[in-house]
Design a protein around this motif. Structure first.
Motif, PDB file in Angstrom:
ATOM      1  N   LEU A  76       0.836  -1.207   0.000  1.00  0.00           N
ATOM      2  CA  LEU A  76       0.000   0.000   0.000  1.00  0.00           C
ATOM      3  C   LEU A  76       0.870   1.255   0.000  1.00  0.00           C
ATOM      4  O   LEU A  76       0.650   2.188  -0.772  1.00  0.00           O
ATOM      5  CB  LEU A  76      -0.917  -0.025   1.228  1.00  0.00           C
ATOM      6  N   LEU A  77       1.886   1.256   0.874  1.00  0.00           N
ATOM      7  CA  LEU A  77       2.740   2.436   0.984  1.00  0.00           C
ATOM      8  C   LEU A  77       3.388   2.768  -0.352  1.00  0.00           C
ATOM      9  O   LEU A  77       3.358   3.910  -0.817  1.00  0.00           O
ATOM     10  CB  LEU A  77       3.829   2.190   2.037  1.00  0.00           C
ATOM     11  N   ILE A  78       3.965   1.747  -0.980  1.00  0.00           N
ATOM     12  CA  ILE A  78       4.647   1.980  -2.254  1.00  0.00           C
ATOM     13  C   ILE A  78       3.648   2.464  -3.302  1.00  0.00           C
ATOM     14  O   ILE A  78       3.939   3.358  -4.100  1.00  0.00           O
ATOM     15  CB  ILE A  78       5.340   0.674  -2.731  1.00  0.00           C
ATOM     16  N   ARG A  79       2.457   1.887  -3.278  1.00  0.00           N
ATOM     17  CA  ARG A  79       1.455   2.324  -4.259  1.00  0.00           C
ATOM     18  C   ARG A  79       1.107   3.784  -4.064  1.00  0.00           C
ATOM     19  O   ARG A  79       1.100   4.571  -5.017  1.00  0.00           O
ATOM     20  CB  ARG A  79       0.194   1.471  -4.135  1.00  0.00           C
ATOM     21  N   ILE A  80       0.858   4.144  -2.807  1.00  0.00           N
ATOM     22  CA  ILE A  80       0.489   5.543  -2.532  1.00  0.00           C
ATOM     23  C   ILE A  80       1.630   6.473  -2.948  1.00  0.00           C
ATOM     24  O   ILE A  80       1.425   7.492  -3.600  1.00  0.00           O
ATOM     25  CB  ILE A  80       0.147   5.734  -1.041  1.00  0.00           C
ATOM     26  N   LEU A  81       2.848   6.075  -2.587  1.00  0.00           N
ATOM     27  CA  LEU A  81       3.991   6.923  -2.933  1.00  0.00           C
ATOM     28  C   LEU A  81       4.112   7.087  -4.445  1.00  0.00           C
ATOM     29  O   LEU A  81       4.478   8.148  -4.938  1.00  0.00           O
ATOM     30  CB  LEU A  81       5.281   6.345  -2.353  1.00  0.00           C
ATOM     31  N   SER A  82       3.780   6.023  -5.181  1.00  0.00           N
ATOM     32  CA  SER A  82       3.968   6.162  -6.633  1.00  0.00           C
ATOM     33  C   SER A  82       2.881   7.031  -7.278  1.00  0.00           C
ATOM     34  O   SER A  82       2.994   7.370  -8.446  1.00  0.00           O
ATOM     35  CB  SER A  82       4.113   4.819  -7.334  1.00  0.00           C
ATOM     36  N   TYR A  83       1.859   7.401  -6.517  1.00  0.00           N
ATOM     37  CA  TYR A  83       0.869   8.328  -7.075  1.00  0.00           C
ATOM     38  C   TYR A  83       1.313   9.787  -6.945  1.00  0.00           C
ATOM     39  O   TYR A  83       0.649  10.681  -7.452  1.00  0.00           O
ATOM     40  CB  TYR A  83      -0.490   8.167  -6.373  1.00  0.00           C
ATOM     41  N   ILE A  84       2.388  10.035  -6.218  1.00  0.00           N
ATOM     42  CA  ILE A  84       2.874  11.409  -6.083  1.00  0.00           C
ATOM     43  C   ILE A  84       3.693  11.741  -7.332  1.00  0.00           C
ATOM     44  O   ILE A  84       4.707  11.081  -7.586  1.00  0.00           O
ATOM     45  CB  ILE A  84       3.738  11.564  -4.815  1.00  0.00           C
ATOM     46  N   PRO A  85       3.262  12.724  -8.102  1.00  0.00           N
ATOM     47  CA  PRO A  85       3.900  12.959  -9.414  1.00  0.00           C
ATOM     48  C   PRO A  85       5.421  13.112  -9.348  1.00  0.00           C
ATOM     49  O   PRO A  85       6.114  12.669 -10.256  1.00  0.00           O
ATOM     50  CB  PRO A  85       3.264  14.268  -9.885  1.00  0.00           C
ATOM     51  N   PHE A  86       5.931  13.699  -8.271  1.00  0.00           N
ATOM     52  CA  PHE A  86       7.379  13.878  -8.164  1.00  0.00           C
ATOM     53  C   PHE A  86       8.082  12.524  -8.145  1.00  0.00           C
ATOM     54  O   PHE A  86       9.213  12.395  -8.588  1.00  0.00           O
ATOM     55  CB  PHE A  86       7.733  14.618  -6.871  1.00  0.00           C
ATOM     56  N   LEU A  87       7.422  11.521  -7.582  1.00  0.00           N
ATOM     57  CA  LEU A  87       8.059  10.224  -7.370  1.00  0.00           C
ATOM     58  C   LEU A  87       7.616   9.177  -8.386  1.00  0.00           C
ATOM     59  O   LEU A  87       8.232   8.120  -8.505  1.00  0.00           O
ATOM     60  CB  LEU A  87       7.729   9.717  -5.961  1.00  0.00           C
ATOM     61  N   THR A  88       6.516   9.484  -9.084  1.00  0.00           N
ATOM     62  CA  THR A  88       5.918   8.471  -9.971  1.00  0.00           C
ATOM     63  C   THR A  88       6.923   7.775 -10.883  1.00  0.00           C
ATOM     64  O   THR A  88       7.023   6.545 -10.852  1.00  0.00           O
ATOM     65  CB  THR A  88       4.798   9.094 -10.809  1.00  0.00           C
ATOM     66  N   PRO A  89       7.679   8.509 -11.703  1.00  0.00           N
ATOM     67  CA  PRO A  89       8.529   7.806 -12.678  1.00  0.00           C
ATOM     68  C   PRO A  89       9.490   6.833 -12.006  1.00  0.00           C
ATOM     69  O   PRO A  89       9.578   5.674 -12.407  1.00  0.00           O
ATOM     70  CB  PRO A  89       9.292   8.937 -13.377  1.00  0.00           C
ATOM     71  N   SER A  90      10.169   7.274 -10.953  1.00  0.00           N
ATOM     72  CA  SER A  90      11.173   6.413 -10.326  1.00  0.00           C
ATOM     73  C   SER A  90      10.539   5.167  -9.728  1.00  0.00           C
ATOM     74  O   SER A  90      11.064   4.064  -9.875  1.00  0.00           O
ATOM     75  CB  SER A  90      11.915   7.175  -9.231  1.00  0.00           C
ATOM     76  N   PHE A  91       9.407   5.343  -9.034  1.00  0.00           N
ATOM     77  CA  PHE A  91       8.776   4.176  -8.425  1.00  0.00           C
ATOM     78  C   PHE A  91       8.264   3.211  -9.483  1.00  0.00           C
ATOM     79  O   PHE A  91       8.456   2.001  -9.390  1.00  0.00           O
ATOM     80  CB  PHE A  91       7.622   4.595  -7.510  1.00  0.00           C
ATOM     81  N   MET A  92       7.592   3.768 -10.483  1.00  0.00           N
ATOM     82  CA  MET A  92       6.975   2.891 -11.464  1.00  0.00           C
ATOM     83  C   MET A  92       8.018   2.093 -12.233  1.00  0.00           C
ATOM     84  O   MET A  92       7.815   0.924 -12.552  1.00  0.00           O
ATOM     85  CB  MET A  92       6.096   3.696 -12.429  1.00  0.00           C
ATOM     86  N   ILE A  93       9.155   2.719 -12.508  1.00  0.00           N
ATOM     87  CA  ILE A  93      10.153   2.020 -13.307  1.00  0.00           C
ATOM     88  C   ILE A  93      10.769   0.874 -12.512  1.00  0.00           C
ATOM     89  O   ILE A  93      11.296  -0.078 -13.077  1.00  0.00           O
ATOM     90  CB  ILE A  93      11.220   3.017 -13.839  1.00  0.00           C
ATOM     91  N   MET A  94      10.693   0.943 -11.173  1.00  0.00           N
ATOM     92  CA  MET A  94      11.151  -0.196 -10.374  1.00  0.00           C
ATOM     93  C   MET A  94      10.049  -1.231 -10.249  1.00  0.00           C
ATOM     94  O   MET A  94      10.290  -2.435 -10.244  1.00  0.00           O
ATOM     95  CB  MET A  94      11.551   0.279  -8.981  1.00  0.00           C
TER      96      MET A  94
END
Ligand SMILES: Nc1ncnc2c1ncn2[C@@H]1O[C@H](COP(=O)(O)OP(=O)(O)OP(=O)(O)O)[C@@H](O)[C@H]1O
Ligand SMILES: [Mg+2]
Lengths: 305, 500
Positions: B424-442
């Protein structure tokens, strides 16, 4: 050929609280050199930026041949900004070509024209130098080329002579004279009154956001003529002091500047009075210099305000 | 519109030829990959270089060294098949303090033996007295001998206590001396490490491991595993289980690691799973910040040099902004393309084991480009605004630094993403536009189930925030670039946004 006309109608602009331009109006005809003059902070640069459509007026209109400036398409403007700006790491030629293409020039044509102008300004050997390796004055010349490379319909030069040596000032004047022959709009601003006097046909003097003087240079000179004359001879002419109907304004080395105060006194009668007394070397009607007019008007305006 | 392309071309060409582009495209990723892989290389290859000596201090008398050597030989061998570990008993039987103590111990032992003998003699005598009923003063003899026996027994008990005390002392002297010696062997580099087996190690299961570098978890993990087996075997044998049965029970277990994905099983490799995506994040970060960094420096430079005024007189601010975004965005895509070509080349040369890396797919390459584009547009819009608003380079660079730190932050959580990419935490974090690209690519390569839903959601969020940012920056850019010297206040910026 149709007459070109640039009209500024009741244009106002303020930055925050400060009113920089207040209902300013003037007309610039094609083929005449229009001088926008005024003390520091008068609003010249701001006015020029509005004509260039870099900033927009708060109210009023800027028209070219009756068409609104903002809607004009396909018309080329050339601009020499007051604060010169170039890409420091680009080479002279590639940057000029870039600016040329931004004005719809073909790359090849831009290249040819750029080299032609650089040659004229004595800079061909620097075509492939980086801009930041050039001296200040050379950068200034590159900036000129950027302004008129594309043969603009409207050319606006903000203080073009600042920082140029006399030889280059002459070259620039030549180029501008050529441009003028094409009957296009040319507006320059300058603080050098001799230059303005030499170059401009029409003067618009602005101070504190308003036009305080507007007209053809020759008309203005006539208007501000003080009825003053200058006479110079090979020996002193002390008797002039006693002469009725005239007033000596200045004297220096047998040269006298005087004004006619009596309406009955004419130049012919004046010459009758001094006939045979001395050998006259020079006699002229004293024209007021633009410099004098500028100072007089700005001081008057500031005192009145 | 044509001017937009001309501006794009200019931005692209001038940057493409620059040294910094070369650096960001080739040198930096190479450096990063090397730095990240270096410990890995050491980790895998260094232990195989030479045989390691492991010292043993054995206080239990179980001859643990022999068992240990046998097991180590079975599992760990060098390339040339000689054993990787050599077990060495650290013996101090001849050291002076130990000999001295041993002398005393022997003395007591002798004394106890003689007392024991005496005790037994008296006991035998008493038996005789007891049996011989015709003895004249039998009662007296029995009585006096009983007293004597009592006395000797007391003495015997005392000696026994002393003896056991001495035995512990002797052990600790031995241990102390042995440890002294082993330490010096480690310092002089003879031993890599040594183990201490106390008398009761079988019960407690505690064994001391001493080395220069107890954090070397490769060695400790191996020793732990093997000792575990040895001790358990000893415990089992202690319970009188048949040897063959014990051996059968203790047959070693090896985990073969597989990963389930779409019905296909593949061997799971920690390094590929962990370092691969990490390199991916790094590359994405490089791509986004190379391109948007160029936007930033270009706006900043044009503003500071006042070229902006010339440009704005020949092109509109929208064309200028659009041209930069287009040109430098393309540059970013070219950069990615170069990486793809390099990857393919390395794969072709068998330097990258592609068949083992299941996330190197065209689909994922497209996702990479998607998140690059989104990240670039997002950060690009921010950089345009910041660049045009800031009064000097210093301020601007500070903000730049801050944004970079924010964007790379997800890499710090990479272990978390690895263990649970869809928590859940990682999902929520990846919705933050600043962090989206980095999280999603992992997450895309690491997640075992497809995360299409999150791809849609994040793309939508990014699109919306990009639209808002572009709108704002377009309005601010035009006015702010002409400002000089002073930083605008927030209220001024708000006014520009409203006035447009
Ligand atoms: N972008 C701006 N934001 C706020 N104030 C401005 C801006 N540009 C100009 N001004 C103000 O407008 C006034 C007129 O400036 P402008 O540059 O037009 O004068 P100028 O006639 O060109 O003066 P100079 O002869 O010194 O070049 C000045 O008081 C200046 O501070
Ligand atoms: Mg000015």
């Amino acid at each position: 050929m149709e007459e070109k006309l640039l009209e500024v109608q009741e244009v106002s602009k303020s930055f925050g609280e400060q009113q920089v331009i207040d209902k300013l109006s003037f007309r610039v005809k094609g083929g005449e050199t229009f001088g926008l003059l005024g003390p520091n902070g008068a609003g010249k640069t701001t006015m020029m930026r509005m004509i260039m459509n870099i900033i927009r007026p708060d109210s009023g209109a800027i028209l070219y041949n009756g068409e609104e400036r903002r809607k004009i398409k396909g018309l080329h403007f050339g601009y020499l900004p007051e604060e010169r700006g170039l890409y420091p790491r680009a080479t002279v030629l590639e940057m000029l070509v870039y600016f040329g293409t931004l004005n719809n020039m073909a790359r090849r044509k831009a290249e040819v024209e750029a080299i032609r102008y650089l040659d004229r300004l004595g800079m061909v050997e620097f075509t492939d130098s980086r801009v930041n390796q050039l001296s200040k004055g050379m950068q200034q010349k590159v900036q000129f080329v950027a302004a008129f490379l594309h043969d603009p319909d409207v050319l606006i030069l903000d203080e073009p002579f600042a920082g140029l040596d006399p030889i280059n000032q002459v070259v620039l004047q030549e180029i501008l004279t050529e441009y003028k022959k094409k009957k296009r709009i040319l507006i320059i601003s300058t603080h050098q009154m001799e230059q303005a006097e030499k170059m401009c046909d029409h003067i618009c003097l602005i101070n504190q956001a308003r036009v305080i003087l507007d007209g053809r240079l020759s008309d203005l000179k006539k208007k501000y003529r003080e009825n003053a004359y200058l006479i110079e001879s090979d020996s002193p002419m002390d008797y002039l002091h006693e002469m009725k109907g005239i007033k000596i304004l200045e004297e220096k080395n047998n040269a006298y500047k005087f004004a006619i105060t009596d309406r009955s006194m004419t130049i012919t009668s004046f010459f009758g009075l001094i006939k045979g007394k001395v050998k006259i070397r020079k006699f002229e009607i004293v024209e007021p210099s633009l410099h004098d007019i500028f100072i007089k008007m700005v001081q008057k305006e500031s005192a009145g305000a | 519109m044509k001017n937009l392309f001309r501006i794009a071309r200019w931005e692209f060409v001038t940057r493409f030829r620059s040294r910094s582009f070369m650096f960001n495209t080739i040198v930096s990723p190479l450096l990063f990959t090397t730095v990240i892989m270096l410990p890995l290389l050491f980790f895998e290859h260094q232990p195989e270089q030479s045989t390691k000596l492991v010292g043993i201090i054995d206080l239990s008398g179980e001859n643990i060294a022999r068992d240990l050597q046998k097991e180590l030989n079975r599992y760990y061998r060098l390339n040339n098949t000689s054993p990787e570990y050599m077990v060495l008993n650290v013996s101090v039987n001849n050291s002076e303090p130990y000999q001295e103590k041993l002398g005393e111990f022997r003395e007591i032992q002798a004394r106890r033996d003689s007392i024991n003998q005496l005790y037994n003699q008296i006991k035998q005598q008493r038996t005789r007295y007891y049996q011989n009923t015709k003895l004249p003063n039998r009662t007296y003899l029995l009585q006096s001998s009983y007293k004597k026996l009592q006395q000797v027994r007391e003495e015997k008990e005392l000696v026994d206590i002393e003896l056991s005390r001495f035995r512990t002392a002797l052990d600790s002297v031995y241990k102390f001396e042995a440890q002294k010696m082993a330490d010096s062997l480690i310092v002089s580099g003879v031993l890599n490490s040594y183990l201490i087996f106390d008398t009761d190690f079988k019960e407690t299961g505690i064994i001391h491991y001493n080395s220069n570098n107890p954090g070397d978890f490769l060695d400790t993990a191996r020793l732990e595993k093997i000792l575990q087996a040895i001790i358990i075997k000893k415990r089992i044998l202690g319970d009188n289980v048949e040897r063959s049965k014990a051996a059968h029970w203790l047959r070693p277990i090896k985990l073969k690691k597989f990963r389930v994905q779409g019905g296909v099983q593949r061997e799971w490799d920690f390094y590929i799973q962990f370092y691969g995506p990490l390199i991916g994040v790094f590359l994405l970060f490089m791509a986004i910040f190379t391109a948007s960094g160029y936007i930033f420096s270009s706006v900043l430079m044009e503003k500071n040099n006042r070229v902006i005024e010339v440009l704005l007189s020949y092109a509109t601010s929208q064309q200028l902004m659009g041209g930069k975004i287009l040109g430098l965005g393309l540059l970013g895509l070219v950069q990615i393309f170069i990486w793809i070509v390099i990857t393919l080349a390395l794969a072709g040369a068998n330097i990258i084991p592609v068949q083992k890396i299941d996330y190197l797919t065209i689909n994922n390459a497209l996702y990479f480009m998607l998140y690059f584009s989104l990240g670039f547009l997002f950060y690009g819009a921010i950089f345009i605004t910041v660049g045009s608003v800031s009064a000097n380079e210093y301020d601007a660079q500070q903000i730049n630094q801050l944004l970079r730190t924010v964007a790379i932050f997800p890499a710090l959580l990479s272990l978390m993403v690895l263990t649970e990419p869809n928590s859940l935490l990682i999902r929520i974090l990846s919705y933050i536009p600043f962090l989206t690209p980095s999280f999603m690519i992992m997450r895309i390569p690491l997640s075992t189930t497809p995360i299409t839903e999150d791809i849609y959601i994040t793309t939508l969020i990014m699109f919306a925030s990009i639209a808002v940012l572009m709108y704002l920056s377009g309005r601010i850019f035009r006015v702010a670039t002409l400002m000089q010297g002073k930083k605008p206040t927030w209220s001024e910026i708000m006014r520009w946004v409203r006035a447009g």
